[in-house]
Scaffold this active site. Structure first.
Site, mmCIF file in Angstrom:
data_model
loop_
_atom_site.group_PDB
_atom_site.id
_atom_site.type_symbol
_atom_site.label_atom_id
_atom_site.label_comp_id
_atom_site.label_asym_id
_atom_site.label_seq_id
_atom_site.Cartn_x
_atom_site.Cartn_y
_atom_site.Cartn_z
ATOM 1 N N ASP A 159 0.847 -1.200 0.000
ATOM 2 C CA ASP A 159 0.000 0.000 0.000
ATOM 3 C C ASP A 159 0.881 1.248 0.000
ATOM 4 O OD1 ASP A 159 -2.046 1.797 0.348
ATOM 5 O OD2 ASP A 159 -2.555 1.152 2.391
ATOM 6 N N GLY A 173 6.488 10.781 -12.885
ATOM 7 C CA GLY A 173 6.742 9.482 -13.500
ATOM 8 C C GLY A 173 8.128 8.920 -13.285
ATOM 9 N N ASP A 186 4.253 10.679 -6.924
ATOM 10 C CA ASP A 186 5.290 11.585 -7.441
ATOM 11 C C ASP A 186 5.249 11.584 -8.972
ATOM 12 O OD1 ASP A 186 7.690 13.172 -7.580
ATOM 13 O OD2 ASP A 186 8.210 12.391 -5.607
ATOM 14 N N LYS A 236 0.974 3.913 -1.971
ATOM 15 C CA LYS A 236 0.384 5.212 -2.333
ATOM 16 C C LYS A 236 1.408 6.111 -3.034
ATOM 17 C CE LYS A 236 -3.419 5.269 1.026
ATOM 18 N NZ LYS A 236 -3.236 3.952 1.716
#
Lengths: 279, 279
Positions: free
Chosen positions: A93, A100, A98, A95
């Site tokens: 997880d 690519g 930012d 998340k």
């Protein structure tokens, strides 16, 4: 509610184009569990005790490896072994949130090397489509799947309205890699422009903030029951944390086992109600 | 443009209530540099060579420790030593984006223990105010500062409009800990409700996506010049990455030094133009 939420997990597994999503749906059907346990503890000992206890009851194990204080590469090896032993998939997880180029490095490199072991991971859509391109360049060749955070269950979340719609559009444009959402309800039809339709779309909904005994954690997290999320909101996987292993990091193994089976049973009963299985 | 952007860094340092923000403003003034270098490399050797080269030219060093493959606890010790040697602050660009309880653990624990060494870190406001409460419970007692991502410089960013306004309101409600934004322009007055005013507000603007020689990276990142961000948009710190150490991870130390001095000089010239210093 859309047609996909009336299909069985097996029917959906047979049709899903992404290997990680297909494996997850097959696991759910095979083990008769739509429960994911979120193991948010900071010590290896607690981490592995909880996983070995809840393993038989979950389709997907959700981790935050970046909070494990005594992390070492062997943690990943042991996690992979438990994934095999108990037949569950792994969902770090992380998340990601930012640009690519950075998320591609965070996903593939560092001490955690998430892409090498996590079947499914997730990202916030806030940077725009480049976050998906960056993660996809790493994850697609490995057969991984990505969930977008289309909504959050916290008070005052900014993932609402147009934000949620844009998240769904970004997912729809990358269906080879984006397999669904962390969200509180089905997203079928959300963000569709006039004249658009997506009859074969199967974007999974994994839902945190599920609890049977409490409504909040005092730090902004809000809880709903398995029946509320599976039947009323049409979600596919319930994610439960402290509701299963309590405040003592699952010291009482039998209590953890009982809670895991309780949530598994509630989640499965809710699914059967939704798809009208009565046998 | 608001009054704060016409003040010198020294004037602002004298008045700022947060110790990390005050230290940053003092460092900028003392070293005559508003340059932050973003060191996005995956090997210790490259990481430390670049830091030791650019150190004299920066007020703030931006890290992604989670992409360093051969990370070990000594990396942090060495980073802290270089911070002392060259007189710069450290900004781990972690972009926290989870619920309060989880970010508190991610900030304090794990192998990286970010709160113990990073003077400044950042977070997405998308989960709502609980993300600030969670981080503040760890960072405030340590004298740390938090930046919110009110905007992003990538194409198709969802951090716009009401999202940006809410981010600014969340910052304003937590001025003991939130010291400013990662953004592309000043946020003074953004999100103010009718009748509200904030004459003594000094929320810093740190701006990525700065380049002198290119306009994009092909993965969604877009670039502006130091003058555009400091003079035209009123930002306080320019963040530069590959523009300084290039595609070969800064192998040519003299070239890196020359670029760091070039960006430092451009950023400082732009600041002097903004505050009308002509001596």
């Amino acid at each position: 509610m859309s047609s996909v939420s009336k299909q069985t997990y097996a029917q959906r597994a047979a049709q899903h184009p992404n290997p990680a999503a297909k494996a997850l749906l097959e696991t759910i059907e095979r083990k008769r569990t739509n429960l994911s346990v979120s193991v948010d503890v900071t010590k290896q000992e607690d981490f592995f005790r909880i996983i070995d206890t809840v393993g038989p009851y979950v389709c997907l194990l959700k981790t935050h490896v970046d909070i494990i204080e005594d992390f070492e590469p062997s943690v990943i090896e042991r996690l992979k072994e438990l994934s095999q032993k108990h037949d569950f998939l792994i969902f770090e997880d992380r998340k990601f949130a930012d640009i690519g180029n950075t998320v591609a490095l965070q996903y593939s490199a560092g001490v955690h090397k998430i892409a090498s072991w996590s079947h499914i991971t997730n990202a916030h859509p806030v940077p725009g489509p480049s976050i998906i391109s960056g993660l996809k360049s790493v994850g697609l060749p490995l057969g991984r799947g990505l969930l977008l955070l289309a909504e959050m269950s916290t008070k005052g979340s900014l993932a609402t309205g147009v934000y949620t719609e844009e998240a769904v559009r970004m997912a729809r444009a990358n269906r080879d890699f984006v397999i669904g959402f962390i969200a509180q309800r089905r997203m079928d039809g959300v963000g569709l422009r006039e004249g658009e339709s997506t009859p074969d779309e199967d974007l999974l909904i994994l839902t945190p903030g599920v609890g049977l005994d409490t409504r909040g954690d005092g730090m902004g997290q809000q809880y709903r029951t398995p029946r509320e999320v599976i039947v009323e909101s049409g979600c596919d996987v319930i994610i439960v944390g402290r509701g299963i292993y309590g405040k003592d990091n699952g010291a009482n193994v039998e209590a953890v086992r009982a809670q895991a089976e309780r949530y598994r049973a509630e989640g499965w009963k809710a699914y059967r109600e939704r798809v009208d299985i009565s046998d």
